[in-house]
Design a protein around this motif. Structure first.
Motif, mmCIF file in Angstrom:
data_model
loop_
_atom_site.group_PDB
_atom_site.id
_atom_site.type_symbol
_atom_site.label_atom_id
_atom_site.label_comp_id
_atom_site.label_asym_id
_atom_site.label_seq_id
_atom_site.Cartn_x
_atom_site.Cartn_y
_atom_site.Cartn_z
ATOM 1 N N ALA A 149 12.510 1.779 -8.586
ATOM 2 C CA ALA A 149 12.084 0.349 -8.435
ATOM 3 C C ALA A 149 11.765 -0.422 -9.456
ATOM 4 C CB ALA A 149 11.147 0.548 -7.200
ATOM 5 N N TRP A 150 10.602 0.217 -10.076
ATOM 6 C CA TRP A 150 10.148 -0.494 -11.508
ATOM 7 C C TRP A 150 11.180 -1.110 -12.396
ATOM 8 C CZ3 TRP A 150 5.306 -2.404 -11.890
ATOM 9 C CH2 TRP A 150 4.322 -1.905 -10.980
ATOM 10 N N SER A 190 0.515 -10.391 -4.513
ATOM 11 C CA SER A 190 1.061 -10.110 -3.234
ATOM 12 C C SER A 190 2.353 -10.717 -2.926
ATOM 13 C CB SER A 190 -0.111 -10.667 -2.212
ATOM 14 O OG SER A 190 0.726 -10.425 -0.913
ATOM 15 N N GLY A 191 3.092 -9.634 -2.691
ATOM 16 C CA GLY A 191 4.549 -10.388 -2.263
ATOM 17 C C GLY A 191 5.267 -9.155 -1.662
ATOM 18 N N SER A 192 6.703 -9.328 -1.969
ATOM 19 C CA SER A 192 7.667 -8.383 -1.317
ATOM 20 C C SER A 192 7.390 -6.936 -1.561
ATOM 21 C CB SER A 192 9.079 -8.788 -1.450
ATOM 22 O OG SER A 192 9.267 -9.097 -2.952
ATOM 23 N N SER A 193 6.754 -6.779 -2.835
ATOM 24 C CA SER A 193 6.452 -5.406 -3.495
ATOM 25 C C SER A 193 5.593 -5.556 -4.537
ATOM 26 C CB SER A 193 7.764 -4.622 -3.619
ATOM 27 O OG SER A 193 8.656 -5.034 -4.874
ATOM 28 N N LEU A 194 5.051 -4.315 -5.051
ATOM 29 C CA LEU A 194 3.792 -4.506 -5.973
ATOM 30 C C LEU A 194 4.903 -4.574 -7.355
ATOM 31 C CD1 LEU A 194 1.029 -2.007 -6.445
ATOM 32 C CD2 LEU A 194 2.494 -2.485 -8.143
ATOM 33 N N PRO A 195 5.893 -3.938 -7.591
ATOM 34 C CA PRO A 195 6.574 -4.045 -8.741
ATOM 35 C C PRO A 195 7.294 -5.345 -8.882
ATOM 36 C CG PRO A 195 7.493 -1.880 -7.781
ATOM 37 C CD PRO A 195 6.403 -2.695 -6.546
ATOM 38 N N ASP A 224 0.993 -1.111 0.009
ATOM 39 C CA ASP A 224 -0.183 0.105 -0.145
ATOM 40 C C ASP A 224 0.709 1.313 -0.158
ATOM 41 O OD1 ASP A 224 0.955 -0.289 2.628
ATOM 42 O OD2 ASP A 224 -0.983 -0.072 3.723
ATOM 43 N N ASP A 225 2.220 1.161 -0.057
ATOM 44 C CA ASP A 225 3.139 2.175 -0.187
ATOM 45 C C ASP A 225 3.294 2.527 -1.387
ATOM 46 O OD1 ASP A 225 4.949 4.286 0.268
ATOM 47 O OD2 ASP A 225 6.249 3.193 1.351
ATOM 48 N N LEU A 226 2.298 3.252 -2.101
ATOM 49 C CA LEU A 226 2.549 3.492 -3.738
ATOM 50 C C LEU A 226 3.541 4.399 -4.053
ATOM 51 C CD1 LEU A 226 -1.257 3.467 -4.803
ATOM 52 C CD2 LEU A 226 0.307 1.455 -4.518
#
Length: 246
Positions: free
Chosen positions: A109-110, A152-157, A100-102
């Motif tokens: 990161a992307w 869902s995982g370690s990060s959205l990217p 949720d930390d967009l």
């Protein structure tokens, strides 16, 4: 595919799942090319263990996110052994960012995760395809993640990059048929160094899985070898997660 005397390139082959896969391939008689980016000592230790066991192996440095380095790596392996018959696209990275930390899922990161996790796998597949087609046969196994299936995982990217790997598998299977098989193994939680600093979280997760255990790197390696042994399968994704996503 009978792996005996086949030349197998394993990216990120000196640690974790890659290391276990390098050993499993060597046990089946394959010549193993252990790729590494920064884990030089671990890659050399993996190679030495294979050599000590009577196998054949070499370590090659390359950042899979760099197409030029990938092509040099593949050419070096092919020139030494005469072929590259198998590619295990294992090298991946992540960043730990709450979903949720967009704002923290920034361009850097992307770009970094997609460059390694998606474009890197494409670069490696493209580089080996020429050698595989020349010999009329080849097999590629990409390493996905349940993060790419669940979102869902370690990060959205990271989750989105692994979803892209699942899609890349299907597209490559079409693009490289009929001589090259392309499949994807999708691990759930695996006991590797990715849990470093979060060991307590790992221990809490295991009892909640249907099999009440996290997979070991060797579990994933055995599945990769089983996929490589199947000659009538391509474009498929196989999940190994102790029932985590059921």
């Amino acid at each position: 595919m009978d792996l005996n005397n086949k030349v197998a390139l394993v990216t990120g082959g000196g640690t974790g799942i890659g290391k276990a896969t390098s050993f499993a391939l060597a046990e089946r008689g394959a010549v193993v090319v252990v790729n590494y980016s920064r884990s030089h000592a671990e890659a050399e230790e993996t190679v030495q263990a294979i050599l000590d066991g009577g196998g054949r192996a070499m370590a090659v440095q390359a950042n899979v996110a760099n197409d030029e380095e990938v092509r040099r790596m593949v050419d070096a392996a092919a020139q030494r052994y005469g072929a590259v018959d198998v590619l295990v696209n294992n090298a991946s990275i992540t960043r730990h960012i709450p979903l949720d930390d967009l704002e923290s899922a920034n361009d850097e990161a992307w770009d970094e995760l997609f460059q390694v996790n998606v474009k890197g796998m494409f670069y490696c597949a493209r580089a080996v395809a020429a050698w595989m087609n020349k010999n009329g046969q080849g097999a590629i196994v990409n390493l996905g993640s349940i993060a790419g299936s669940t979102g869902s995982g370690s990060s959205l990217p990271y989750a989105v990059s692994k979803s892209a790997v699942h899609g890349l598998t299907k597209s490559l299977a079409r693009a490289l048929a009929p001589h090259i098989q392309v499949n994807c193994v999708i691990p759930g939680a695996v006991e590797t160094r990715w849990w470093e600093g979060r060991e307590e979280q790992m221990r809490r997760l295991a009892p909640n899985l249907l099999l009440q255990r996290l997979a070991a790197p060797e579990d994933i390696a055995e599945c990769i070898c089983a996929v490589l042994a199947q000659e009538a399968m391509t474009g498929q994704t196989i999940t190994v997660d102790s029932g985590q996503t059921l």
